[in-house]
Design a protein around this motif. Sequence first.
Motif, PDB file in Angstrom:
ATOM      1  N   VAL A 223       0.855  -1.191   0.000  1.00 52.85           N
ATOM      2  CA  VAL A 223       0.000   0.000   0.000  1.00 52.85           C
ATOM      3  C   VAL A 223       0.893   1.243   0.000  1.00 52.85           C
ATOM      4  N   LEU A 224       1.956   1.200   0.810  1.00 50.54           N
ATOM      5  CA  LEU A 224       2.804   2.377   0.992  1.00 50.54           C
ATOM      6  C   LEU A 224       3.569   2.767  -0.268  1.00 50.54           C
ATOM      7  N   ILE A 225       3.722   1.834  -1.222  1.00 57.08           N
ATOM      8  CA  ILE A 225       4.435   2.177  -2.459  1.00 57.08           C
ATOM      9  C   ILE A 225       3.689   3.243  -3.257  1.00 57.08           C
ATOM     10  N   TYR A 226       2.410   3.446  -2.954  1.00 58.15           N
ATOM     11  CA  TYR A 226       1.627   4.451  -3.680  1.00 58.15           C
ATOM     12  C   TYR A 226       1.652   5.811  -2.980  1.00 58.15           C
ATOM     13  N   PHE A 227       2.383   5.921  -1.862  1.00 57.47           N
ATOM     14  CA  PHE A 227       2.454   7.165  -1.103  1.00 57.47           C
ATOM     15  C   PHE A 227       3.823   7.829  -1.322  1.00 57.47           C
ATOM     16  N   ASN A 228       3.860   9.162  -1.204  1.00 54.99           N
ATOM     17  CA  ASN A 228       5.160   9.822  -1.255  1.00 54.99           C
ATOM     18  C   ASN A 228       5.867   9.693   0.104  1.00 54.99           C
ATOM     19  N   LYS A 229       7.109  10.179   0.170  1.00 57.26           N
ATOM     20  CA  LYS A 229       7.945   9.957   1.361  1.00 57.26           C
ATOM     21  C   LYS A 229       7.309  10.544   2.625  1.00 57.26           C
ATOM     22  N   ASN A 230       6.750  11.755   2.533  1.00 55.29           N
ATOM     23  CA  ASN A 230       6.139  12.383   3.712  1.00 55.29           C
ATOM     24  C   ASN A 230       4.991  11.545   4.254  1.00 55.29           C
ATOM     25  N   LEU A 231       4.163  11.044   3.344  1.00 56.64           N
ATOM     26  CA  LEU A 231       3.008  10.262   3.765  1.00 56.64           C
ATOM     27  C   LEU A 231       3.440   8.894   4.292  1.00 56.64           C
ATOM     28  N   GLN A 232       4.471   8.310   3.670  1.00 55.56           N
ATOM     29  CA  GLN A 232       5.002   7.041   4.190  1.00 55.56           C
ATOM     30  C   GLN A 232       5.460   7.201   5.635  1.00 55.56           C
ATOM     31  N   ASP A 233       6.171   8.296   5.915  1.00 58.83           N
ATOM     32  CA  ASP A 233       6.644   8.537   7.291  1.00 58.83           C
ATOM     33  C   ASP A 233       5.467   8.714   8.248  1.00 58.83           C
ATOM     34  N   LYS A 234       4.443   9.413   7.792  1.00 53.36           N
ATOM     35  CA  LYS A 234       3.258   9.640   8.627  1.00 53.36           C
ATOM     36  C   LYS A 234       2.579   8.309   8.976  1.00 53.36           C
ATOM     37  N   VAL A 235       2.445   7.436   7.973  1.00 53.99           N
ATOM     38  CA  VAL A 235       1.780   6.149   8.197  1.00 53.99           C
ATOM     39  C   VAL A 235       2.658   5.237   9.069  1.00 53.99           C
ATOM     40  N   HIS A 236       3.976   5.286   8.862  1.00 53.82           N
ATOM     41  CA  HIS A 236       4.865   4.491   9.720  1.00 53.82           C
ATOM     42  C   HIS A 236       4.761   4.940  11.191  1.00 53.82           C
ATOM     43  N   SER A 237       4.590   6.237  11.400  1.00 50.66           N
ATOM     44  CA  SER A 237       4.389   6.728  12.775  1.00 50.66           C
ATOM     45  C   SER A 237       3.080   6.200  13.353  1.00 50.66           C
ATOM     46  N   LEU A 238       2.039   6.167  12.523  1.00 48.85           N
ATOM     47  CA  LEU A 238       0.740   5.624  12.945  1.00 48.85           C
ATOM     48  C   LEU A 238       0.891   4.146  13.329  1.00 48.85           C
ATOM     49  N   PHE A 239       1.595   3.374  12.520  1.00 45.78           N
ATOM     50  CA  PHE A 239       1.787   1.952  12.818  1.00 45.78           C
ATOM     51  C   PHE A 239       2.613   1.774  14.090  1.00 45.78           C
ATOM     52  N   TYR A 240       3.654   2.583  14.243  1.00 51.60           N
ATOM     53  CA  TYR A 240       4.501   2.494  15.432  1.00 51.60           C
ATOM     54  C   TYR A 240       3.672   2.743  16.698  1.00 51.60           C
ATOM     55  N   GLU A 241       2.833   3.777  16.660  1.00 48.41           N
ATOM     56  CA  GLU A 241       1.986   4.104  17.817  1.00 48.41           C
ATOM     57  C   GLU A 241       0.956   3.012  18.086  1.00 48.41           C
ATOM     58  N   SER A 242       0.559   2.295  17.027  1.00 48.30           N
ATOM     59  CA  SER A 242      -0.501   1.292  17.157  1.00 48.30           C
ATOM     60  C   SER A 242       0.012  -0.093  17.536  1.00 48.30           C
ATOM     61  N   LEU A 243       1.325  -0.295  17.457  1.00 47.27           N
ATOM     62  CA  LEU A 243       1.910  -1.599  17.779  1.00 47.27           C
ATOM     63  C   LEU A 243       2.361  -1.646  19.235  1.00 47.27           C
ATOM     64  N   GLY A 244       2.029  -2.724  19.920  1.00 47.78           N
ATOM     65  CA  GLY A 244       2.571  -2.935  21.248  1.00 47.78           C
ATOM     66  C   GLY A 244       4.051  -3.306  21.163  1.00 47.78           C
ATOM     67  N   MET A 245       4.753  -3.262  22.310  1.00 44.03           N
ATOM     68  CA  MET A 245       6.157  -3.654  22.324  1.00 44.03           C
ATOM     69  C   MET A 245       6.286  -5.108  21.884  1.00 44.03           C
ATOM     70  N   LEU A 246       7.281  -5.380  21.054  1.00 39.43           N
ATOM     71  CA  LEU A 246       7.530  -6.685  20.420  1.00 39.43           C
ATOM     72  C   LEU A 246       6.468  -7.026  19.369  1.00 39.43           C
ATOM     73  N   GLY A 247       5.638  -6.045  19.021  1.00 39.88           N
ATOM     74  CA  GLY A 247       4.640  -6.259  17.969  1.00 39.88           C
ATOM     75  C   GLY A 247       5.303  -6.455  16.613  1.00 39.88           C
TER      76      GLY A 247
END
Length: 280
Positions: A223-247
């Motif tokens: 999915v992320l291949i269709y996003f530019n770099k700024n949006l990829q970073d934004k979504v990676h931050s969303l995933f990081y916040e949504s994952l528990g430790m060792l997720g």
Amino acid sequence: MSNHSTESQQDLEKLEIDLLLQGLYTWCGYDFRNYAYKSIRRRIWHRIHAEKLSSITGLLEKILHDPACLKRLISDFSIHVTEMFRDPLFFLDFREKVVPQLRTYPSIRIWHAGCSTGEEVYSMAMLLHEEGIYEKTKIYATDINAEVLKIAKSGVFPLEQMRKYTNNYILAGGKKAFSDYYQVTNNGVKFHPFLSKNIVFAQHNLVTDHSFNEFHVILCRNVLIYFNKNLQDKVHSLFYESLGMLGILGLGDKETINHTMKADCYENISSSQKLYKKIN
């Protein structure tokens, strides 16, 4: 045509696309402004030709006044590339390297972001069922597009795909007969309801919506291949916040955690199949 004239045309086209995407966001809240430019441009021109229009501005006018055209454009922008056990070695690695960790949890929450028509979600349900941990799992399957979610909820897929899907299933380490999971109907193939009982299908926009839970696994493949770099970073931050430790984070074969702001927060547990574990 001179170079200057060509550049002017390109600048004008870029302005028109910016206005179209801004209008789309302001008018109905769909934010495609940070999608990869070449991909979004190609899809816009596809829709212009399909609507028998001649300009990007003409398409903007039409989507603002014609809800059916707006719906068609949104569908064009929502990329749907999926199949049962797509990239079988990903599912094989998940089975061998992630499932042992999941077994240790009393309950499991998985987010499948950008689930499209749901084939990979049902694939994961089968895998977890075979590993004896589906009963304690809840899968949240989300997509921006309400139409593909209807197909996903139905659990009905084309019969002619089953030969390919069966082969994928075998390569992914499947432990039963693939045909045990579905029955042939007049409309195609319907997967057994027990597979969807722990799946929640819901609309979610990775670009504008926030985290809605803490997860043990997040899957977002190609999915992320269709996003530019700024949006990829934004979504990676969303995933990081949504994952528990060792997720566990699972990406697509053309994607990587490297060169993102969160690269140092993960360890690689399968470089070939893009599986990562959150470590800090």
